[in-house]
Structure formats: C-alpha cells, structure tokens
Design a protein around this motif. Structure first.
Motif, short mmCIF file in Angstrom:
data_model
loop_
_atom_site.label_atom_id
_atom_site.label_comp_id
_atom_site.label_asym_id
_atom_site.label_seq_id
_atom_site.Cartn_x
_atom_site.Cartn_y
_atom_site.Cartn_z
N GLU A 1 0.82 -1.22 0.00
CA GLU A 1 0.00 0.00 0.00
C GLU A 1 0.85 1.27 0.00
N CYS A 2 2.15 1.10 0.23
CA CYS A 2 3.02 2.27 0.42
C CYS A 2 3.22 3.03 -0.89
N ILE A 3 3.03 4.36 -0.85
CA ILE A 3 3.30 5.18 -2.03
C ILE A 3 4.57 6.02 -1.82
N HIS A 4 5.33 5.66 -0.79
CA HIS A 4 6.64 6.29 -0.54
C HIS A 4 6.53 7.81 -0.38
N SER A 5 5.52 8.22 0.36
CA SER A 5 5.32 9.65 0.57
C SER A 5 6.42 10.23 1.45
N SER A 6 7.07 9.39 2.24
CA SER A 6 8.14 9.75 3.18
C SER A 6 7.62 10.49 4.41
N VAL A 7 6.30 10.60 4.55
CA VAL A 7 5.71 11.32 5.69
C VAL A 7 6.15 10.70 7.02
N CYS A 8 6.18 9.36 7.11
CA CYS A 8 6.49 8.73 8.40
C CYS A 8 7.91 9.01 8.85
N TYR A 9 8.89 8.79 7.97
CA TYR A 9 10.27 8.98 8.47
C TYR A 9 10.69 10.42 8.49
N MET A 10 10.00 11.29 7.74
CA MET A 10 10.29 12.72 7.83
C MET A 10 9.85 13.26 9.19
N ASN A 11 8.79 12.66 9.72
CA ASN A 11 8.22 13.15 10.98
C ASN A 11 8.76 12.46 12.21
N LEU A 12 9.16 11.20 12.06
CA LEU A 12 9.54 10.44 13.26
C LEU A 12 10.57 9.37 12.89
N LEU A 13 11.78 9.83 12.60
CA LEU A 13 12.85 8.92 12.20
C LEU A 13 13.26 7.97 13.34
N GLU A 14 13.02 8.42 14.57
CA GLU A 14 13.37 7.59 15.74
C GLU A 14 12.56 6.28 15.72
N VAL A 15 11.39 6.30 15.11
CA VAL A 15 10.54 5.11 15.05
C VAL A 15 10.56 4.49 13.65
N PHE A 16 10.41 5.33 12.63
CA PHE A 16 10.32 4.83 11.26
C PHE A 16 11.62 5.15 10.51
N ASN A 17 12.50 4.15 10.43
CA ASN A 17 13.77 4.38 9.75
C ASN A 17 13.99 3.31 8.69
N PRO A 18 13.74 3.67 7.42
CA PRO A 18 13.80 2.67 6.34
C PRO A 18 15.19 2.07 6.15
N ARG A 19 16.21 2.69 6.72
CA ARG A 19 17.56 2.15 6.56
C ARG A 19 17.87 1.07 7.60
N LYS A 20 17.01 0.96 8.60
CA LYS A 20 17.26 -0.02 9.66
C LYS A 20 16.37 -1.25 9.52
N ARG A 21 16.81 -2.35 10.08
CA ARG A 21 15.98 -3.56 10.15
C ARG A 21 15.89 -4.03 11.58
N PRO A 22 14.70 -4.25 12.17
CA PRO A 22 13.42 -3.88 11.56
C PRO A 22 13.32 -2.36 11.40
N TRP A 23 12.56 -1.93 10.40
CA TRP A 23 12.55 -0.49 10.10
C TRP A 23 11.67 0.29 11.06
N VAL A 24 10.82 -0.42 11.85
CA VAL A 24 9.99 0.25 12.84
C VAL A 24 10.50 -0.08 14.24
N ASN A 25 10.85 0.95 15.00
CA ASN A 25 11.32 0.77 16.37
C ASN A 25 10.29 1.39 17.32
N MET A 26 9.46 0.52 17.91
CA MET A 26 8.34 1.00 18.71
C MET A 26 8.74 1.67 20.01
N SER A 27 10.03 1.51 20.41
CA SER A 27 10.43 2.19 21.64
C SER A 27 11.07 3.55 21.37
N GLY A 28 11.02 3.98 20.11
CA GLY A 28 11.65 5.25 19.73
C GLY A 28 10.88 6.49 20.11
#
Lengths: 70, 169
Positions: free
Chosen positions: B21-48
């Motif tokens: 479903e992703c259209i790569h808007s970049s909204v998530c990592y632009m706003n909250l890189l501590e949680v949503f970081n596409p360069r990391k695996r897993p890319w979502v860090n819920m404790s961020g």
C-alpha cells in the motif's frame, strides 16, 4: 471537449522526458507546508537535476529521465 | 496475505505495515525517524517515541500502508474515524474504469494541494485531470505521489527509488 468548459479543472500534464505541468487552481507547499506558490501555471522538475527546484530549468535535456515506462 | 506484511507492538498499541500500500510519501520517516527508519531492520522501532506520537504519525500516512490498533480490545471500541484519519488513496487504474464519466463531474472546491517532500516525491491531494505522456486523460481524486528524482520505475509516480539512488537537494 471545448477548452472553456474545463477552465476550473486543475490539470497535471506529464511530458515524456520532461517536466510536470500544473495548471489551474493549486497550492504548492514545501514539506513543512510553507507556501511556495499558488496557481495558475507551473512546470515542476521531474528529473531531479534542476538547479531551481521544485521548478524545471531544462536540465532534463542534459541528464535525461528514466521514462521508458511513463 | 502479503508475506512482507509486518506488525510491531510496544505493549500498548500495534502498528501494522503493508508494503504493497506504500506510495513512498516519506511522511512517516520525515516526521519520526526515531521510530520509522527505512535504513534499519526492523525499520519500525516501537520504543523510539511515545504511543501518542506514534499514533499521530501513523495517522498521517496517506495510505493504509501504516495503521494502528490498541492492544486492549476494549479501547478499540472507543476509537472513532476521526482518531484514525486514513485518507482513502486510489491508484490510477481505479479511475480508468470510470473513463466515461464527464470531466465536469470532478469537484473542484479547493485548490489542489501539492507538497514538495524534502529529498522525496511530490504529494498531490485533491481532484484533478492527469494527462499522461501518451495523451490519455484520467480523472484523479484522493492522494498520489509523483516522482521527483527521475529514477522511478513506475513513472510518473513515485516508487521509492529516491532512497536507493540517494536523491538529495
């Protein structure tokens, strides 16, 4: 369809190996939602190389665009 | 189900990720890189970040690529549409079926919103007529993202390639 019937409609036109043309009623903002420009007609860079981003400056002619599937 | 789908929990909420479903808007990592970081695996860090902050950014996802739910089912019963704020996203082929519809039926109350995402695509929201490079016209509505880096393989739309090619401005 006659052009005058659709003057209120905002249009985006994709040019092959060229920019996006936006015409009509629009509001262009940055990531931060700060206003850059409002309508009538603009040409937006689609090649990533413009020195005047987000607007087109003709650089696509030099560097090209990955448009084989456009 | 897409095997690439993921879910991430911090004990309080679960965030669901549907890559298709992703259209790569970049909204998530632009706003909250501590949680949503596409360069990391897993890319979502819920404790961020705090639950409130994560919900806030998930709600800004323009598609249903990111959604969330309370782990406590009782709490989900009190969630209203306003709390989730998922804007319905449609891809061009959803409109092609309706090609016979008159262009005049496209409502144009508000100006079309075009947002230039830093190092990312154009996010377009509203109704407009899209003329493709072959001259075909499609009535568009909702939210879509257009390539700005010149390297998408689904032109004129963004496919996330700006990250791989390192598009910087």
């Amino acid at each position: 369809m006659a052009t005058n019937e659709r003057k209120d409609i905002t249009e985006i036109t994709v040019f092959s190996n060229g920019p996006l043309k936006v015409s009509g009623n629009f509001k262009l903002t940055g990531s931060n939602l700060k206003l850059i420009e409002t309508g009538n007609e603009i040409y937006l860079c689609r090649c990533g190389g413009s020195a005047n981003k987000p607007f087109c400056d003709g650089t696509h002619k030099k560097i090209g665009i990955n448009d084989k599937n456009v | 189900m897409d095997p690439r789908e993921r879910k991430y929990s911090n004990g309080e909420i679960t965030v669901y990720w549907k890559p298709r479903e992703c259209i790569h808007s970049s909204v998530c990592y632009m706003n909250l890189l501590e949680v949503f970081n596409p360069r990391k695996r897993p890319w979502v860090n819920m404790s961020g970040a705090s639950t409130r902050k994560i919900i806030d950014v998930v709600n800004q996802c323009p598609t249903e690529a990111l959604t969330w739910k309370w782990n406590d089912e009782e709490k989900n019963k009190t969630v209203t549409e306003a709390d989730t704020n998922h804007i319905k996203f449609k891809r061009p082929h959803d409109f092609e079926k309706k090609e016979e519809d008159s262009i005049l039926e496209v409502e144009q109350d508000e100006p079309l919103k075009i947002r230039v995402m830093k190092n990312g695509p154009y996010i377009v929201e509203g109704s407009y007529v899209l003329t493709r490079a072959d001259g075909s016209e499609i009535n568009m509505m909702g939210m879509s993202s257009f390539c700005r880096c010149g390297n998408s393989n689904s032109m004129p739309f963004c496919d996330g390639n700006h990250r791989k090619t390192g598009f910087k401005e």
